[in-house]
Design an enzyme around this catalytic site. Structure first.
Site, mmCIF file in Angstrom:
data_model
loop_
_atom_site.group_PDB
_atom_site.id
_atom_site.type_symbol
_atom_site.label_atom_id
_atom_site.label_comp_id
_atom_site.label_asym_id
_atom_site.label_seq_id
_atom_site.Cartn_x
_atom_site.Cartn_y
_atom_site.Cartn_z
ATOM 1 N N ASP A 1 -10.072 -4.307 -2.067
ATOM 2 C CA ASP A 1 -9.491 -3.663 -0.880
ATOM 3 C C ASP A 1 -8.586 -2.492 -1.287
ATOM 4 O O ASP A 1 -8.053 -2.462 -2.397
ATOM 5 C CB ASP A 1 -8.691 -4.711 -0.082
ATOM 6 C CG ASP A 1 -8.460 -4.277 1.357
ATOM 7 O OD1 ASP A 1 -9.073 -3.285 1.799
ATOM 8 O OD2 ASP A 1 -7.646 -4.924 2.035
ATOM 9 N N ASN B 1 -9.358 1.008 -0.881
ATOM 10 C CA ASN B 1 -9.967 2.310 -1.207
ATOM 11 C C ASN B 1 -9.453 3.407 -0.278
ATOM 12 O O ASN B 1 -9.196 4.530 -0.710
ATOM 13 C CB ASN B 1 -11.492 2.246 -1.064
ATOM 14 C CG ASN B 1 -12.145 1.337 -2.075
ATOM 15 O OD1 ASN B 1 -11.518 0.934 -3.050
ATOM 16 N ND2 ASN B 1 -13.413 1.005 -1.844
ATOM 17 N N ARG C 1 -16.802 -0.244 11.592
ATOM 18 C CA ARG C 1 -16.135 1.020 11.222
ATOM 19 C C ARG C 1 -16.921 2.209 11.790
ATOM 20 O O ARG C 1 -18.083 2.053 12.186
ATOM 21 C CB ARG C 1 -16.037 1.111 9.703
ATOM 22 C CG ARG C 1 -15.103 0.047 9.151
ATOM 23 C CD ARG C 1 -14.759 0.272 7.703
ATOM 24 N NE ARG C 1 -13.857 -0.764 7.240
ATOM 25 C CZ ARG C 1 -13.178 -0.725 6.116
ATOM 26 N NH1 ARG C 1 -13.300 0.323 5.310
ATOM 27 N NH2 ARG C 1 -12.382 -1.706 5.776
ATOM 28 N N ASN D 1 -17.481 -5.062 8.671
ATOM 29 C CA ASN D 1 -17.332 -3.640 8.338
ATOM 30 C C ASN D 1 -18.318 -2.740 9.094
ATOM 31 O O ASN D 1 -18.139 -1.521 9.143
ATOM 32 C CB ASN D 1 -17.451 -3.405 6.821
ATOM 33 C CG ASN D 1 -16.248 -3.879 6.024
ATOM 34 O OD1 ASN D 1 -16.382 -4.318 4.882
ATOM 35 N ND2 ASN D 1 -15.056 -3.803 6.609
ATOM 36 N N SER E 1 -18.305 -6.231 4.408
ATOM 37 C CA SER E 1 -18.314 -7.472 5.185
ATOM 38 C C SER E 1 -19.167 -7.320 6.440
ATOM 39 O O SER E 1 -19.465 -6.199 6.872
ATOM 40 C CB SER E 1 -16.878 -7.849 5.587
ATOM 41 O OG SER E 1 -16.407 -6.979 6.601
HETATM 42 C C1 IPE Z 1 -12.398 -6.960 3.367
HETATM 43 O O1 IPE Z 1 -11.642 -5.802 3.493
HETATM 44 C C2 IPE Z 1 -13.828 -6.616 3.100
HETATM 45 C C3 IPE Z 1 -14.104 -5.968 1.825
HETATM 46 C C4 IPE Z 1 -13.244 -5.734 0.868
HETATM 47 C C5 IPE Z 1 -15.478 -5.602 1.628
HETATM 48 P P1 IPE Z 1 -11.289 -5.187 4.936
HETATM 49 O O2 IPE Z 1 -10.413 -4.017 4.665
HETATM 50 O O3 IPE Z 1 -12.532 -4.959 5.699
HETATM 51 O O4 IPE Z 1 -10.503 -6.389 5.608
HETATM 52 P P2 IPE Z 1 -9.427 -6.405 6.768
HETATM 53 O O5 IPE Z 1 -10.036 -5.642 7.919
HETATM 54 O O6 IPE Z 1 -8.198 -5.739 6.247
HETATM 55 O O7 IPE Z 1 -9.215 -7.856 7.056
HETATM 56 C C1 IPE Z 2 -12.193 -1.680 0.792
HETATM 57 O O1 IPE Z 2 -11.333 -0.624 1.075
HETATM 58 C C2 IPE Z 2 -13.649 -1.289 0.949
HETATM 59 C C3 IPE Z 2 -14.301 -1.871 2.120
HETATM 60 C C4 IPE Z 2 -13.776 -2.739 2.930
HETATM 61 C C5 IPE Z 2 -15.654 -1.442 2.379
HETATM 62 P P1 IPE Z 2 -10.878 -0.265 2.555
HETATM 63 O O2 IPE Z 2 -11.817 0.784 3.083
HETATM 64 O O3 IPE Z 2 -10.748 -1.468 3.389
HETATM 65 O O4 IPE Z 2 -9.460 0.380 2.267
HETATM 66 P P2 IPE Z 2 -8.174 0.315 3.202
HETATM 67 O O5 IPE Z 2 -7.924 -1.119 3.509
HETATM 68 O O6 IPE Z 2 -8.508 1.115 4.431
HETATM 69 O O7 IPE Z 2 -7.095 0.942 2.373
HETATM 70 MG MG MG Z 3 -9.208 -2.699 3.842
#
Ligand code: IPE
Ligand code: IPE
Ligand code: MG
Length: 233
Positions: free
Chosen positions: A12, A14, A63, A60, A57
């Site tokens: 998490d 990125n 998004r 996801n 997930s």
């Molecule tokens: C969890 O991260 C899923 C992955 C790392 C692939 P998210 O960023 O999607 O989770 P939430 O929304 O903060 O719970």
């Molecule tokens: C994890 O990073 C990657 C995925 C969930 C695909 P995020 O995209 O959730 O990064 P934040 O949580 O917005 O910083």
């Molecule tokens: Mg995240």
């Protein structure tokens, strides 16, 4: 750390990493994907047999479509660019999750990298993409019902053997980066006795040192599995 067979990572942060640097979220996801190789190598050094990486997930999909498209593209690119080298290093790649909702070309690329690496034994790398723990359990229940197994024969083993992780040890350690303290639908069945570790570092910056910190914290945990003094599985 002979009792540490399986490490699972919720990669998490990125987006936050990119934002801090004034970059796009896509650039954050690219940097995060590039970090996989470094962490897998360090897990090999530590003799870990299984690593599961949560990459996308079932939630996801909610998004913005541009971000989903770029995540699908980054996965395709990394399969094309990384599989040969991973294969040379003895990595066995598997996919955990729904394959049916991915673009057909990506499905094919995943199947090819799974097939190519299927005899490798240095480390097992599970990529959880379009993965959700609840969805996984629903799929397993459907399979059980479909197989007409007798009611009294349904056990925890029956259910485990219907999951994407059939035949694999449960994760001993689940690491989540970027400071969050939730499981976000990740391995909810398999995590029943996993040790949990949260790192404040965003995934693209989670390096060998951070990983070693997590592993040494794990080695200090006392795992009891409900009994009074058990430490090792
Ligand atoms: C969890 O991260 C899923 C992955 C790392 C692939 P998210 O960023 O999607 O989770 P939430 O929304 O903060 O719970
Ligand atoms: C994890 O990073 C990657 C995925 C969930 C695909 P995020 O995209 O959730 O990064 P934040 O949580 O917005 O910083
Ligand atoms: Mg995240």
């Amino acid at each position: 750390m002979s009792d540490l067979k399986h490490v699972a990572i919720i990669m998490d942060g990125n987006g936050r990493w990119a934002e801090e640097k004034g970059l796009s979220r896509t650039e954050g996801h690219i940097a995060g994907t590039q970090n996989i190789r470094r962490v897998v190598r360090q897990l090999i050094v530590n003799d870990v047999q299984y690593v599961t990486l949560y990459a996308f997930s079932t939630e996801n999909w909610d998004r913005p479509v541009d971000e989903v498209d770029s995540l699908l593209q980054i996965l395709s690119d990394s399969i094309v660019n990384e599989t040969a080298e991973m294969n040379d290093e003895g990595v066995r790649i598997r996919h955990l999750g729904r394959i049916d909702r991915l673009p057909e070309r990506l499905q094919k690329a995943i199947e090819e990298s799974v097939d190519l690496t299927s005899q490798n034994t240095v480390i097992n790398l599970n990529v959880a993409f379009d993965y959700g723990g609840r969805d996984e359990i629903v799929q397993a229940v459907r399979r059980i019902v479909d197989s007409n197994v007798k009611f009294e024969d349904i056990t925890e083993e029956t259910l485990s053997s219907g999951l994407y992780t059939a035949g694999m040890p449960d994760p001993d350690l689940i690491i989540r980066t970027a400071g969050e303290m939730r499981i976000s639908n990740f391995m909810i069945w398999q995590a029943s006795y996993s040790e949990y570790y949260s790192s404040p570092v965003c995934w693209p910056d989670f390096d060998e040192l951070e990983l070693n910190n997590a592993l040494s914290e794990y080695s200090r945990r006392r795992r009891k599995f409900g009994s009074l003094n058990k430490t090792v599985t």
